[in-house]
Design an enzyme around this catalytic site. Structure first.
Site, PDB file in Angstrom:
ATOM      1  N   ASP B  90       0.668  -1.256  -0.046  1.00  0.00           N
ATOM      2  CA  ASP B  90       0.042  -0.058  -0.149  1.00  0.00           C
ATOM      3  C   ASP B  90       1.007   1.140  -0.144  1.00  0.00           C
ATOM      4  O   ASP B  90       1.991   1.188   0.345  1.00  0.00           O
ATOM      5  CB  ASP B  90      -0.876   0.142   1.330  1.00  0.00           C
ATOM      6  CG  ASP B  90      -2.194   0.959   1.082  1.00  0.00           C
ATOM      7  OD1 ASP B  90      -2.232   1.607   0.210  1.00  0.00           O
ATOM      8  OD2 ASP B  90      -2.943   1.137   2.108  1.00  0.00           O
ATOM      9  N   PHE B  94      -3.452   5.801   2.782  1.00  0.00           N
ATOM     10  CA  PHE B  94      -4.505   5.479   3.418  1.00  0.00           C
ATOM     11  C   PHE B  94      -4.000   5.878   5.200  1.00  0.00           C
ATOM     12  O   PHE B  94      -5.046   6.622   5.719  1.00  0.00           O
ATOM     13  CB  PHE B  94      -4.889   4.097   3.418  1.00  0.00           C
ATOM     14  CG  PHE B  94      -5.911   3.724   4.619  1.00  0.00           C
ATOM     15  CD1 PHE B  94      -7.446   3.951   4.320  1.00  0.00           C
ATOM     16  CD2 PHE B  94      -5.814   3.036   5.601  1.00  0.00           C
ATOM     17  CE1 PHE B  94      -8.260   3.831   5.379  1.00  0.00           C
ATOM     18  CE2 PHE B  94      -6.727   2.788   6.758  1.00  0.00           C
ATOM     19  CZ  PHE B  94      -8.069   3.075   6.474  1.00  0.00           C
ATOM     20  N   ASP B 144      -2.554   8.178  -3.069  1.00  0.00           N
ATOM     21  CA  ASP B 144      -3.932   8.851  -3.141  1.00  0.00           C
ATOM     22  C   ASP B 144      -4.347   9.528  -2.007  1.00  0.00           C
ATOM     23  O   ASP B 144      -3.865   9.522  -0.830  1.00  0.00           O
ATOM     24  CB  ASP B 144      -4.866   7.761  -3.381  1.00  0.00           C
ATOM     25  CG  ASP B 144      -5.080   6.676  -2.236  1.00  0.00           C
ATOM     26  OD1 ASP B 144      -4.152   6.404  -1.587  1.00  0.00           O
ATOM     27  OD2 ASP B 144      -6.032   5.910  -1.988  1.00  0.00           O
ATOM     28  N   ASP B 312      -8.238  -7.225   0.361  1.00  0.00           N
ATOM     29  CA  ASP B 312      -7.197  -7.355   1.350  1.00  0.00           C
ATOM     30  C   ASP B 312      -7.606  -6.604   2.816  1.00  0.00           C
ATOM     31  O   ASP B 312      -8.750  -5.712   2.837  1.00  0.00           O
ATOM     32  CB  ASP B 312      -5.961  -6.565   1.229  1.00  0.00           C
ATOM     33  CG  ASP B 312      -6.136  -5.117   1.560  1.00  0.00           C
ATOM     34  OD1 ASP B 312      -6.796  -4.475   0.661  1.00  0.00           O
ATOM     35  OD2 ASP B 312      -5.750  -4.620   2.561  1.00  0.00           O
ATOM     36  N   CYS B 350     -13.329 -26.818   7.973  1.00  0.00           N
ATOM     37  CA  CYS B 350     -12.067 -26.295   7.632  1.00  0.00           C
ATOM     38  C   CYS B 350     -10.870 -27.339   7.615  1.00  0.00           C
ATOM     39  O   CYS B 350     -10.923 -28.200   8.499  1.00  0.00           O
ATOM     40  CB  CYS B 350     -11.860 -25.180   8.529  1.00  0.00           C
ATOM     41  SG  CYS B 350     -10.265 -24.411   8.199  1.00  0.00           S
ATOM     42  N   CYS B 352      -7.512 -26.426   8.216  1.00  0.00           N
ATOM     43  CA  CYS B 352      -6.542 -25.861   8.644  1.00  0.00           C
ATOM     44  C   CYS B 352      -5.757 -26.458  10.166  1.00  0.00           C
ATOM     45  O   CYS B 352      -6.562 -27.318  10.636  1.00  0.00           O
ATOM     46  CB  CYS B 352      -6.557 -24.171   8.818  1.00  0.00           C
ATOM     47  SG  CYS B 352      -7.395 -23.980  10.451  1.00  0.00           S
ATOM     48  N   CYS B 355      -7.970 -26.106  12.910  1.00  0.00           N
ATOM     49  CA  CYS B 355      -9.234 -27.125  13.125  1.00  0.00           C
ATOM     50  C   CYS B 355      -9.063 -28.548  12.991  1.00  0.00           C
ATOM     51  O   CYS B 355      -9.854 -29.309  13.309  1.00  0.00           O
ATOM     52  CB  CYS B 355      -9.997 -26.497  11.903  1.00  0.00           C
ATOM     53  SG  CYS B 355     -10.771 -24.950  12.215  1.00  0.00           S
ATOM     54  N   HIS B 381      -6.566 -19.724  11.364  1.00  0.00           N
ATOM     55  CA  HIS B 381      -7.851 -20.169  10.940  1.00  0.00           C
ATOM     56  C   HIS B 381      -8.717 -19.033   9.927  1.00  0.00           C
ATOM     57  O   HIS B 381      -9.169 -19.310   8.921  1.00  0.00           O
ATOM     58  CB  HIS B 381      -8.842 -20.645  11.916  1.00  0.00           C
ATOM     59  CG  HIS B 381     -10.220 -20.922  11.579  1.00  0.00           C
ATOM     60  ND1 HIS B 381     -10.403 -21.736  10.748  1.00  0.00           N
ATOM     61  CD2 HIS B 381     -11.343 -20.092  11.630  1.00  0.00           C
ATOM     62  CE1 HIS B 381     -11.889 -21.659  10.337  1.00  0.00           C
ATOM     63  NE2 HIS B 381     -12.403 -20.648  11.022  1.00  0.00           N
TER      64      HIS B 381
END
Lengths: 419, 419
Positions: B90, B94, B144, B312, B350, B352, B355, B381
């Site tokens: 970025d 921002f 920006d 994102d 899930c 992952c 999990c 997760h």
């Protein structure tokens, strides 16, 4: 089960192999500590990747939170922690005696207040064994009376004698639980009649109801496996009390391992070594010797030099969270500004993820920026360092060259400090 | 390089493939955010294991600490983070506009005070591009002017017009740097004459001096690879201003991707969707569309439904650290007492590590006991959830059934909330 094979010796230093229900441990071995059921900042996969073969958990902490019943409901300690390898639980003795003003000791046991919510709690030899049984560790430690490192002789004798009396009570309760397990393994036990009086929980949990998604993990709940109770030798910094404690302990049973407690609690290092040296000749060669609470590199090597097979400590993870890393050239403080632009690894000799992936400059940045990853990466390295150090010591013992290796290692480790 | 192939559409929803110098990204794709060069609590290996293909880093944060020069000395951003795959930075726009009282905006750029040490700093379109160039990200974002979500029309127009003017300056500086890179790649450049006036650093670092131990990692420093600059469409919550911003942007160049900024900054969700719907028809089909700052599951699905290819957000890691987990049945607060004895997984669907290894009861314990591992496991997760959600959306798009899939998904996701 729990057989210890002595593979080689080099002076008093020993290389061995300890076979436990959940795996084999090559000794000398450093055991990472998962106080609350988690080796701080590390996952079970991390620990496997860096060669950990056995981890500790603390009865005191798990007894208070989440409670041993909850751990049992969740499938027992192995399933709870996601660690299918050997687990040793400390008995809580060290912790409750560290509470000082918050506890009252009697021959029956120790009343204390929880450090979490101040509630009144109680641990005795029997309760400590029951809690560990319910947790489901492979190795349970006897409930011992631990005194500060600078205690006088009378206090040391009292605590040593009490530890001996408590050991008898631990053993009796442990044997009762073992005999019930034996009945259950043979299908002769009926849970409602064999549960010990003190507990409303299922005796050792048994396989908990798992969702289908977790079925591959049910192998972690091996409730039919044998466990062992390990006694702790006390006696403060008096060699004769230490020897007396060892003799009383040996007279009480045929143990699978022997622990040496109440050291690394504030006494001078020379006293620690003297105790180990005075115990060495009288401890049986055929059982592993576990020195509790030792985990700085120079102390691990010093303990191995005096016949210690197993050691544990929170030092590698605690130091790691503070930004201190063990290396062969002594500790490195990664927060130091000199690492800012350093593209080299934390420890050039190390094979861990931290050292093979990241630069010192990046690790310093993680600490400067207070990124959680930094705590993990230095903890990972430090534990790996001690595991690798133990393995290097073992190789030197097998080669019959431990003294030379350890002298060289220590010279380099201390060189920068003395410079 | 930077080619985008549109594979399938299902209504406005798009499935594509974006080819970057460090790897291929299948879209729709959720991009985890490593604000300070680390996706909080996760390692690069974690991110690879859960299918992350591109991560973000923030110019504002790395510019202040450790500084882009340090990152370059440490081998560039890929080497620094240990992430050999695509990275997007970025621009800092921002962040500096979020500082409010600590900044002063002029046509030249933004003067601001560092949130770390209060020092006076300056970012302009040119500096933002130079900093990102020095960091070495694959994708640099234009600098920006971002305004709050409830801003009036005049403020929105001013910021949109300034963003457009700044885009021209970003592009000019980026092209100058690219032409120098081209000379260097062809061996025609001489570093001492081609360095831009504003920097004393080597132009893009080049391979930093690495110790022999890190040599396998030098491939991370691929300074000869092409990079791209991506413009950001602004215009507040006014469809006509958004369209005007898009048209100005498209008139300024042949971009590899287009970003939509200044949304998810406090405006009503309906306004966000209206902006995407008004832009959809006028954005070229052949470039990926990146909606900045969106990362709650229902918003990711809503954005994909309106033609967004990339998104994102820090939400999955921030929520994870707070004990909140995304599941198909809506968010779960793992701190809740009802999970105490739950042996089931956090999210049964899930795949992952969290999990497939741990129970809800254990995860709750980690949060109750304030263990670092809990922060990591829920972050892992949640990021996996969004990556998998994007992949499921992609599969539905390829099947031509995105609308049906997303309706079913949303119904289930919101069912418990409404019950």
């Amino acid at each position: 089960m729990f057989q210890f094979d002595l593979i080689a010796t080099s002076g008093p230093a020993r290389a061995g192999r300890w076979t436990l229900p959940h795996g084999v441990v090559e000794t000398p071995c450093f055991m990472p500590v998962g106080t609350q059921g988690s080796v701080r900042a590390l996952s079970p996969r991390d620990l496997e990747a860096i060669g950990a073969r056995i981890v500790l958990a603390n009865t005191y902490h798990l007894f208070l939170r989440p409670g041993e019943e909850t751990v049992a409901k969740l499938g027992g300690l192995h399933r709870f922690m996601g660690w299918p390898h050997p687990i040793l639980t400390d008995s809580g003795g060290f912790q409750v005696f560290s509470l000082k003003s918050m506890r009252r000791v009697s021959e029956e046991g120790v009343e204390f207040r929880s450090h979490i919510d101040g509630s009144a709690r109680f641990l005795s030899p029997e309760r400590a064994v029951e809690v560990q049984w319910t947790l489901g560790s492979d190795v349970a430690m006897a409930f011992d009376h631990v005194i500060p490192g600078q205690s006088g002789r009378e206090a040391a004798r009292d605590a040593m004698e009490r530890t001996g009396r408590w050991l008898g009570r631990c053993k009796a309760r442990f044997q009762a639980l073992e005999s019930v397990r034996g009945l259950e393994v043979r299908g002769e036990g009926r849970r409602e009649t064999t549960a010990p009086a003190s507990g409303s929980r299922p005796l050792d949990g048994g396989p908990s109801p798992l969702t289908p998604d977790l079925s591959p993990l049910t192998s972690l709940t091996q409730s039919s496996l044998r466990r062992t109770l390990v006694p702790i030798i006390q006696g403060g910094t008096w060699p004769d009390l230490r020897r007396e404690s060892a003799q009383r302990t040996l007279a009480l049973g045929d143990w699978d391992a022997l622990a040496i407690g109440g050291l690394s609690v504030g006494e001078p290092k020379a006293a620690t070594w003297e105790m180990l040296e005075s115990l060495g000749p009288i401890l049986p060669a055929g059982q592993p010797r576990y020195l509790m609470g030792v985990g700085f590199p120079e102390d691990v090597v010093g303990a191995i030099a005096r016949g210690v097979d197993l050691a544990d400590c929170v030092a590698p993870t605690r130091m790691g969270r503070n930004g201190a890393a063990f290396t062969d050239d002594g500790p490195v403080n990664i927060r130091n500004a000199r690492h800012r632009d350093d593209p080299g690894p934390l420890d050039p000799g190390c094979d861990c993820e931290t050292c093979t992936t990241f630069s010192r400059g990046y690790l310093r940045h993680l600490f400067a920026a207070e990124e959680l990853l930094g705590l993990r990466l230095l903890s990972l390295h430090n534990v790996r360092y001690l595991i690798r150090l133990s393995a290097r010591a073992r190789a030197a013992i097998v080669d019959g060259n431990f003294e030379g290796w350890s002298r060289d290692w220590l010279t380099r480790y201390q060189a920068k400090e003395q410079a």
